[in-house]
Design an enzyme around this catalytic site. Structure first.
Site, mmCIF file in Angstrom:
data_model
loop_
_atom_site.group_PDB
_atom_site.id
_atom_site.type_symbol
_atom_site.label_atom_id
_atom_site.label_comp_id
_atom_site.label_asym_id
_atom_site.label_seq_id
_atom_site.Cartn_x
_atom_site.Cartn_y
_atom_site.Cartn_z
ATOM 1 N N ASP A 173 37.293 46.341 45.154
ATOM 2 C CA ASP A 173 37.276 45.192 44.246
ATOM 3 C C ASP A 173 36.595 43.979 44.869
ATOM 4 O O ASP A 173 35.734 43.349 44.242
ATOM 5 C CB ASP A 173 38.701 44.827 43.827
ATOM 6 N N ASP A 197 49.979 41.565 41.694
ATOM 7 C CA ASP A 197 49.450 40.689 42.738
ATOM 8 C C ASP A 197 48.856 39.407 42.187
ATOM 9 O O ASP A 197 48.888 38.370 42.845
ATOM 10 C CB ASP A 197 48.411 41.438 43.580
#
Length: 406
Positions: A14, A124
Site C-alpha cells: 500500500d 487502523d
C-alpha cells in the site's frame, strides 16, 4: 493545502503505491516517508533507497522499540487485555505509538498533511486518526484508500507494474501482513474464507506448526517485578531483548498461533491468523503469578478493567483519559505481582510448572487438608448459614404458600 505531507511508510504494498500516487495527485508536494521501527524486520537502507527512488524527498526511520515494549506492551500485559478472548492486540497497541511519532515529525517539519495507507474497511484508519485528533486535529488527513480508484491488492500491483515499480511481494504471497516485536498478523488471499484451514507451512514466519515442534518439552522461567517481566531463565534482560528471546523460544515450540474471526470497529467480521509466540508466554506467566498475588475481589474487578482496556486499545483510544485512568488502576494492582513462574512449552501448549512469590496469598495452613490453627472447620457452618439466608427465606416462603394454597 497539501504542500508538505508526512506519510506513514512501511515499504509494504500500500505505501509503495501511495508515494507515486501522491506525486501524481498532489503536484509539487514534498513527501517525507516516515518509518517507525516497532520491531518489524527489514532492510531499512533498502527501504530508504526505494522510497527516494519512487518519489519521496526524504525518509526518516525512528527507532521506537524500547518505548513500544515498556510504555505500550507492558501496560497491556499487566492488564491481561485480550480482545474477544483471543486477540493479543499486536497491531492495535502499536498504531497509537506510530501515529504519535508521525505527528511529532509533522509538527516539527511544519507539515500541513499526514497520510496513511489504512483501508476504509479496516481498524487502523481509526487508530491513526484518533491519535491525530488527540494532539493536532487541525492537520489535514489523506487516506488514499478512501478516495482512489484502486479496489484490490491486484489493482495496486497493476498500478506499480504500469509504472515500472517492483512490488514488495508476489501476487501469490500478497497477504496483508503487519509485524512488530509483539506479533505478526496475516490477512487476505485464502484466509478470507473462514471455511479454509490455513496452510501453516506456507503461512507462518515466526513459528513452526505445532506438529513440527520438538518432541521434547522446553521449560522457561520468568521473573516479574511489579507485574513487569525482568528476567528470563535467570538472566536479567532489557525489555526488547527479553521479548525477542521469548519470540524465538515460543516460535520453535509452535506457541502463540491464533486463527481468529474478529469483529472490526466498522462493523464487519474479518478473519486473520496471528503469531504471538513471546506474548502468549508472557500472558500465561503473568496470569499464573497474579493468581497467587491478587485477592479475589481485586482479581474479579481487574478482569472487568482488562476487558474494557482491550476494547479501548482495539478501537484506537489509547490517548484518552479513560485509558489512562484504567492503567493507573492496573498499576496499583501490580504492586505485589512479583515472583517467578515456570512454564513447560510443548507443541503449541503453554503448561504451568510452578510459581513462587514473596507476596503469595496462598497460605498452606489455611488451604491444606491437614487442619491447622488458622482455620476451624466449625466456622464454616455460620458462614454457610449467613450466605444462604436469601435461599433459606425463599424456600420457607414457598413452603408456607404451599401449605396455605397460595
Amino acid at each position: 493545502m497539501n504542500n508538505k505531507i508526512v506519510l506513514a511508510y512501511s515499504g509494504g504494498l500500500d505505501t509503495t503505491v501511495i508515494i507515486p500516487w501522491l506525486r501524481e495527485n498532489y503536484a509539487g508536494c514534498e513527501i517525507t516517508a516516515c518509518c517507525v521501527d516497532v520491531g518489524q524486520c527489514g532492510d531499512y537502507k533498502e527501504l530508504e533507497d526505494k522510497a527516494i527512488r519512487i518519489g519521496a524527498e526524504r525518509v526518516l526511520v525512528i527507532d521506537a522499540r524500547d518505548e513500544f515494549v515498556s510504555d505500550f506492551i507492558f501496560p497491556m500485559l499487566k492488564a491481561n487485555a485480550i480482545y474477544e478472548s483471543k486477540y493479543l492486540l499486536g497491531t492495535s497497541v502499536a498504531r497509537p505509538l506510530i501515529a504519535k511519532k508521525l505527528l511529532d515529525v509533522a509538527l516539527d517539519w511544519g507539515a500541513d498533511s499526514i497520510c496513511h495507507g489504512a483501508t476504509g474497511k479496516g481498524n487502523d484508519q481509526i487508530r491513526f486518526e484518533l491519535t491525530f485528533k488527540a494532539f493536532a486535529p487541525w492537520l489535514n488527513i489523506i487516506a488514499p484508500w478512501r478516495i482512489w480508484d484502486i479496489k484490490s491488492r491486484d489493482d495496486a500491483m497493476d498500478f506499480l507494474q504500469q509504472r515500472g515499480i517492483d512490488a514488495p511481494m508476489s501476487r501469490e504471497q500478497s497477504y496483508s501482513r503487519d509485524e512488530n516485536l509483539w506479533h505478526l498478523s496475516h490477512e487476505g488471499l485464502e484466509l478470507e474464507d473462514p471455511a479454509m484451514a490455513p496452510n501453516y507451512k506456507r503461512l507462518l514466519q515466526l513459528s513452526v506448526p505445532p506438529e513440527d515442534a520438538p518432541d521434547a518439552p522446553e521449560h522457561v522461567e520468568l521473573e516479574f517485578g511489579a507485574g513487569v517481566p525482568i528476567k528470563l531463565n535467570g538472566n536479567a534482560l532489557a525489555p526488547v531483548a527479553l521479548l525477542s528471546a521469548l519470540n524465538k523460544i515460543g516460535g520453535r515450540n509452535g506457541v502463540g498461533i491464533a486463527d481468529i474471526v474478529e469483529n472490526r470497529v466498522v462493523g464487519m467480521k474479518s478473519r486473520g491468523v496471528y503469531e504471538t509466540p513471546g506474548g502468549t508466554i508472557l500472558y500465561a506467566a503473568h496470569k499464573e503469578l497474579e493468581s497467587l498475588c491478587i485477592d479475589r475481589q481485586t482479581e474479579v474487578f481487574k478482569a472487568v478493567v482488562g476487558h474494557e482496556l482491550a476494547e479501548l486499545i482495539y478501537t484506537g483510544e489509547w490517548f484518552t483519559p479513560l485509558r489512562e485512568a484504567l492503567s493507573a488502576f492496573v498499576d496499583k494492582t501490580q504492586e505485589n505481582v512479583t515472583g517467578a513462574v515456570r512454564l513447560k512449552l510443548y507443541k503449541g501448549n503453554v503448561i504451568p510448572a510452578g510459581v513462587t512469590s514473596p507476596y503469595s496469598l496462598h497460605n498452606k495452613e489455611l488451604s491444606s487438608f491437614t487442619t491447622g490453627d488458622l482455620f476451624d472447620h466449625k466456622d464454616a457452618e455460620g458462614f454457610i448459614n449467613l450466605l444462604g439466608l436469601p435461599m433459606t427465606a425463599r424456600a420457607l416462603m414457598r413452603r408456607r404458600n404451599v401449605k396455605t394454597g397460595q
